[in-house]
Every structure is written in C-alpha cells, then in structure tokens.
Design an enzyme around this catalytic site. Sequence first.
Site: not given
Length: 303
Positions: A49, A67, A164, A187, A190
């Site tokens: 997309k 990365v 995390k 958060p 999700v």
Amino acid sequence: MDHEKSTTCCCVLDASTYVGFWILKKLLSRGYSVHAAIRTNGESEIEEKIREMEATEERLVVYDVDVLDYQSILVSLKTCNAVFCCLDSPEGYDEKEVDLEVRGAINVVEACGRTESIDKIVFSSSLTASIWRDNIGTQKDVDEKCWSDQDFCRSKKLWHALAKMLSEKAAWALAMDRRLNMVSINPGLVVGPSVAQHNPRPTMSYLKGAAQMYENGVLAYVDVKFLADVHIRAFEDVSACGRYFCFNQIVNTEEEALKLVSSLSPLIPMPPRYENEMQGSEVYEERLRNNKLSKLVEAGSAC
C-alpha cells in the site's frame, strides 16, 4: 502553520508496521512531507500500500532500510526534521528479537544525532515496558516513572516487554548523552481496522500474560488512529517531554474483556474462563495512570 507543515519533513521508521503506517497516513493528511523508511521483511500488504501511495503522493518518498545498517538509516533521515521510531517485529518476539530491537533503536537514535536537521525523536514503545514486575499487583499507581523488571521478564519469557523496555531505555540513554530532544509514547495493546490481519504476531506477543495483566488492573488498549494523533501531537507540542502512557480503556471488567476479545476476532477465541463464567461481575482495581497524556491531548488539536 500550513506553510510550516509544507516545509517540514518527517521520517517514519518503520512505516510498514501497523502503527507506523497510521502515523504515515496522518502526517500526509495534515500536510507534512514524509520519508517512509521500510524494513524489508518480505513484502507485506501494508508495504504494498505504501509503495502504491508513493506513485500518487508527491510528498511521500519510500526508503528501504535495515536497522542494523547504520548508513541506510542516515540516508532515510536526510533533510528530515523529526523521526517517528516505530520498531516492531512482524514475526512476534523471542529472545533473539530482543537483541535486534535494542540494536536497531540504538542505531536510529545515533543516526538522529548525526543528522543536523533532526529536531525531535518520537519513540514508540509500549506499556509492557513498564508493567511487568513482582509487586505490580500491590502498587497503587503505575505511571510513566515505572519500568518493567528485566530479570522478571526473562524468567517469565515476556520477550515483548523485555524488547520494549530495553530498547526504550537504550534510546533514552543515548538521546540524553547526545543531547537530543526525544519523547516516548507507551501505548497499550493497539487495536483498530484489520489489526488481526495486519498485526497478528506483535498483538499476540503483547498479550502473553494477559490474564495477569487483567487481574492486576494493567491491561489496556488504544485505538490506532488516536495513537497516531498522539504521536503527532507529541512532535508538534514543543513542551512535550519524557514518557507518555497512551490508552483509551483499561480492561478490568468481564464486559471490557469481552469487547477486547471481539475487537481482535478472529485472532483469538473467546477465553474458556469467560465462556464458563458469564455471570462473573468482579471488577479489578485500575492501576494505570495517564494524567500526562490528558494534558498533552487537551493542549492541542491533533487529538
């Protein structure tokens, strides 16, 4: 502000993650130019997309990055004023992935330090970086000052939480050492459009230990559109600083638990305990606090 946005360039890395993609869409809708840095993990539907969008959206440029390849990150950051760092393993989390995510976070922050145009880093972390330790069930307030315990996470094989927590701590340490302006968003789980289809394994990694999170009042979720707005608000608000817990709802009743399960269908089935105990009415004490987020949201228009 419209002129400022048209001349401001933001990098979203990794834009092919579920959260990164929604940040990318929100930035474009708000008039920003965007560098979509994509980690090549085999072409996903989201990646397809984004590449289709690049063909029609003049303010979008796509970069392939690794990365662990510092130079590729530098190329994607060139001329950018901000970076939204959204590292998530599409294959879920294990012990090996913990190390890869930490190394990736360090490389991204170091690259920001070497890019003169970067004014702010918005680092996307997780509530799991803060909620896992022995005494969580007795702590009254769990807020941005809290961190998950490394030994506890390793002993329980809570790889998502460990990745995390360690990657965010590494990012903060390096950002402070390099005197970089960084904000982190933490958060809850999700949820959002087609999350079960586009983000299945990270979702399941987050939910390891869900029963304990639920009973300890630290299971929460956030809508991805709201979350993307919060990331952008954290960038736009010059007073934003430190960490921000971000969630719409704490899941501490059977009703909320059933809503969450339904929103993740067909990724997870109805838990047996709820099938057998539909008459349960226990309410667990909420321990999560997000007062900082409330102030950020109230201060601006993005949210």
